[in-house]
Scaffold this active site. Sequence first.
Site, PDB file in Angstrom:
ATOM      1  N   CYS A 123       7.403  -5.373   7.337  1.00 21.26           N
ATOM      2  CA  CYS A 123       6.213  -4.564   7.014  1.00 21.26           C
ATOM      3  C   CYS A 123       5.110  -5.501   6.536  1.00 21.26           C
ATOM      4  CB  CYS A 123       6.521  -3.535   5.935  1.00 21.26           C
ATOM      5  SG  CYS A 123       5.007  -2.720   5.367  1.00 21.26           S
ATOM      6  N   LYS A 135      -3.639   9.010  -5.664  1.00 16.84           N
ATOM      7  CA  LYS A 135      -3.435   7.596  -5.346  1.00 16.84           C
ATOM      8  C   LYS A 135      -4.707   7.028  -4.717  1.00 16.84           C
ATOM      9  CE  LYS A 135      -0.106   4.454  -3.476  1.00 16.84           C
ATOM     10  NZ  LYS A 135       0.882   4.119  -2.509  1.00 16.84           N
ATOM     11  N   HIS A 137       3.687   2.283   2.951  1.00 19.82           N
ATOM     12  CA  HIS A 137       2.490   2.148   3.793  1.00 19.82           C
ATOM     13  C   HIS A 137       2.436   3.142   4.939  1.00 19.82           C
ATOM     14  CE1 HIS A 137       2.818  -1.660   1.602  1.00 19.82           C
ATOM     15  NE2 HIS A 137       1.511  -1.548   1.543  1.00 19.82           N
ATOM     16  N   CYS A 161       3.719  -4.675   2.986  1.00 17.71           N
ATOM     17  CA  CYS A 161       4.538  -5.180   1.870  1.00 17.71           C
ATOM     18  C   CYS A 161       4.665  -6.698   1.925  1.00 17.71           C
ATOM     19  CB  CYS A 161       5.953  -4.615   1.913  1.00 17.71           C
ATOM     20  SG  CYS A 161       6.090  -2.846   1.787  1.00 17.71           S
ATOM     21  N   HIS A 178      -6.344  -3.474  -9.828  1.00 15.35           N
ATOM     22  CA  HIS A 178      -6.254  -4.908 -10.153  1.00 15.35           C
ATOM     23  C   HIS A 178      -6.852  -5.153 -11.544  1.00 15.35           C
ATOM     24  CE1 HIS A 178      -6.760  -5.262  -5.569  1.00 15.35           C
ATOM     25  NE2 HIS A 178      -5.521  -5.636  -5.812  1.00 15.35           N
ATOM     26  N   LYS A 201      -8.120   3.552   0.785  1.00 16.51           N
ATOM     27  CA  LYS A 201      -9.370   3.394   1.529  1.00 16.51           C
ATOM     28  C   LYS A 201      -9.654   4.646   2.344  1.00 16.51           C
ATOM     29  CE  LYS A 201      -9.832  -1.551   1.913  1.00 16.51           C
ATOM     30  NZ  LYS A 201      -9.360  -2.691   2.654  1.00 16.51           N
ATOM     31  N   HIS A 206     -10.150  -3.873  -7.042  1.00 18.64           N
ATOM     32  CA  HIS A 206     -10.400  -2.487  -7.436  1.00 18.64           C
ATOM     33  C   HIS A 206      -9.894  -2.263  -8.862  1.00 18.64           C
ATOM     34  CE1 HIS A 206      -6.174  -1.731  -6.714  1.00 18.64           C
ATOM     35  NE2 HIS A 206      -6.282  -1.986  -5.408  1.00 18.64           N
ATOM     36  N   CYS A 256       7.641   2.627   6.822  1.00 16.62           N
ATOM     37  CA  CYS A 256       7.695   2.043   5.482  1.00 16.62           C
ATOM     38  C   CYS A 256       7.214   3.130   4.510  1.00 16.62           C
ATOM     39  CB  CYS A 256       6.785   0.810   5.393  1.00 16.62           C
ATOM     40  SG  CYS A 256       6.342   0.408   3.689  1.00 16.62           S
TER      41      CYS A 256
HETATM   42  N1  MSP Z   1       0.152 -10.876  -4.151  1.00 17.67           N
HETATM   43  C1  MSP Z   1       1.118  -9.993  -4.672  1.00 17.67           C
HETATM   44  C2  MSP Z   1       1.603 -10.448  -6.025  1.00 17.67           C
HETATM   45  C3  MSP Z   1       2.189 -11.809  -6.068  1.00 17.67           C
HETATM   46  S1  MSP Z   1       2.583 -12.292  -7.694  1.00 17.67           S
HETATM   47  C4  MSP Z   1       3.341 -13.767  -7.541  1.00 17.67           C
HETATM   48  C5  MSP Z   1       0.505  -8.585  -4.808  1.00 17.67           C
HETATM   49  N2  MSP Z   1      -0.839  -8.516  -4.730  1.00 17.67           N
HETATM   50  S2  MSP Z   1      -1.676  -7.136  -4.846  1.00 17.67           S
HETATM   51  O1  MSP Z   1      -3.044  -7.511  -4.718  1.00 17.67           O
HETATM   52  O2  MSP Z   1      -1.177  -6.174  -3.940  1.00 17.67           O
HETATM   53  O3  MSP Z   1      -1.420  -6.590  -6.279  1.00 17.67           O
HETATM   54  C6  MSP Z   1      -1.711  -7.394  -7.417  1.00 17.67           C
HETATM   55  C7  MSP Z   1      -1.337  -6.676  -8.690  1.00 17.67           C
HETATM   56  O4  MSP Z   1      -2.163  -5.505  -8.815  1.00 17.67           O
HETATM   57  C8  MSP Z   1       0.125  -6.189  -8.682  1.00 17.67           C
HETATM   58  O5  MSP Z   1       0.729  -6.418  -9.922  1.00 17.67           O
HETATM   59  C9  MSP Z   1      -0.004  -4.715  -8.407  1.00 17.67           C
HETATM   60  O6  MSP Z   1       1.028  -3.948  -8.975  1.00 17.67           O
HETATM   61  C10 MSP Z   1      -1.333  -4.408  -9.095  1.00 17.67           C
HETATM   62  N3  MSP Z   1      -1.944  -3.187  -8.570  1.00 17.67           N
HETATM   63  C11 MSP Z   1      -2.439  -2.962  -7.315  1.00 17.67           C
HETATM   64  N4  MSP Z   1      -2.866  -1.660  -7.247  1.00 17.67           N
HETATM   65  C12 MSP Z   1      -2.667  -1.044  -8.439  1.00 17.67           C
HETATM   66  C13 MSP Z   1      -2.976   0.212  -8.987  1.00 17.67           C
HETATM   67  N5  MSP Z   1      -3.532   1.181  -8.296  1.00 17.67           N
HETATM   68  N6  MSP Z   1      -2.724   0.401 -10.307  1.00 17.67           N
HETATM   69  C14 MSP Z   1      -2.226  -0.582 -11.105  1.00 17.67           C
HETATM   70  N7  MSP Z   1      -1.920  -1.775 -10.614  1.00 17.67           N
HETATM   71  C15 MSP Z   1      -1.987  -1.988  -9.262  1.00 17.67           C
HETATM   72  O7  MSP Z   1       1.250  -7.642  -5.003  1.00 17.67           O
END
Ligand code: MSP
Length: 518
Positions: free
Chosen positions: A126, A298, A147, A129, A21, A301, A18, A144
């Site tokens: 959790c 925020k 979540h 997390c 990411h 889904k 999304h 949590c």
């Molecule tokens: N798999 C772990 C990270 C392991 S690193 C060794 C994880 N994955 S995640 O898919 O949940 O998130 C990946 C990255 O995307 C994280 O840095 C997270 O902060 C970032 N983001 C996820 N949602 C986000 C937003 N809504 N806004 C900005 N960044 C966000 O955590």
Amino acid sequence: MEKFLITTAIDYVNGAPHIGHAYEKILTDVIFRHFSQRCEKSYFLTGTDEHGIKIQKTSAQNNMSPQDFCDMNAQKFKDTWKALDVNYNQFIRTTDEQHTKIVQKIFHKLVEKGDIYKHSYTGLYCTGCECFLNSKDLTEDGLCPDHMKKPDVVEEENYFFKLTKYKDAIAKHIKTHPDFIVPSFRANEVLNQLENIEDISVSRATSNVSWGIPVLGDDEQSIYVWIDALSNYITALGYDTDSSSNKYSEFWPANVQVIGKDILKFHSIYWIAILMALDLPLPEHLLAHGWITIDKTKMSKSLGNVISPTGVMEAFGLEIPDPLRYYMASAAPCGKDGNYSDEDFKEKVNAHLANSMGNLLNRTLSMLVKYFDGNIKPEFLGKNVLKQSALDTIKSVKHHFDYFEVQEAAQKIIELVDLTNKYVTDNAPWTLAKEEKMVECGVVLTNVLQVMTVISSLIYPYCPNIAKAMAEQLSYDINSKLDDITCESVKVGHFIDKENIKPVFLRIDSELADKSKK
Ligand code: MSP
């Protein structure tokens, strides 16, 4: 700077990527491209995090094997980064064979060192997390806080990592390296978290979590998410407990590791402790970016407001990702939260990229053709009144990037564009031409073109396609290093023909706004 290594967090593959990411990967790519303009060797590592209970459960819900499910979703991430021109050198998947093998060896080495030990444990887990929580971290209702779900009570014999052994060394490192955590205001948060740190569980019973890397010599335990995930940064480069590859020695330690603020604790405490335990050098900076909200809410889904980056491109009919890259990279000041809205996206990219920057180049080149058949005459070249501003902008853009202030750097570039537009308006080359002051007119146009070469270099990390199109029309080498820019690359002679003048970016159609969520 001799080399530059930048990494991102590796994303969970339990869904499609999304815009949150995408924010991180675009931010990283912009920083990477900027520093590639400043050093000889640069490397950009990203990837996907594929083990754990979350993937195990989601793949089962989708009637797929975990591996097939990971393959399908990892591809979605790769496709999205391609569409966004996220120009990574390497994409690691934690299911890669090399990674799996080395994680086992790392784990084993830490067991041998006495930093990992076995211990019976009851904890609150959790799945969202992918970690154990302390009861004091929960809401009043025992949920949590991130979540809003009740954690599972897990009773297991697990392996534990002696995090507490490294507590003082980590605190000392943070205190003696004030620029280690970026932005620095987050360092205090981490120091507070360190105060209450305990040893952490680093494995799960295979009977509960089967989708993980097995512990060497202990089939009943699989390595739990964080040791597996965090090690990706070195296994990807070819680190090995016996002898590491040249790539590893060439690039590690990372110059900057880009992560979201929600996983700063895992990186600034767990990861640093693992590196200390392995006697490896620490990254220079951890950049913890903020969160992207959608229309100030925020993303979730259940609210149905999850935005897909390629969905935005399709909705607005974008053939290049540059506008989205530009918008996302300048969405928030360093480390702060930012927001995405269709309306704001459209307004900002139309104003900055089409009206101010694209138009400036287009009308300057058009006037050069109209008044001078596209030729630069010797008398047009001389002292450029805009040169100092252009060189000052390069300096301040570099300065902002040194502090990973990507939004602030973009502002400086747009200020230079605005200043140049004002110079054109104030000097009105069309009036000079009407009054037959042709040398003055030619000087104004040439000065603007010189500055445009600088602008194309500076905007390149944000908008690589637009910058290339600009550079092409300016006969400028977009691969120039920032230190080589003189603001004097426009030379005497034939410069451009009418048919080669093309708008570098067309305004986004206003009717397409608000479609990205549909
Ligand atoms: N798999 C772990 C990270 C392991 S690193 C060794 C994880 N994955 S995640 O898919 O949940 O998130 C990946 C990255 O995307 C994280 O840095 C997270 O902060 C970032 N983001 C996820 N949602 C986000 C937003 N809504 N806004 C900005 N960044 C966000 O955590």
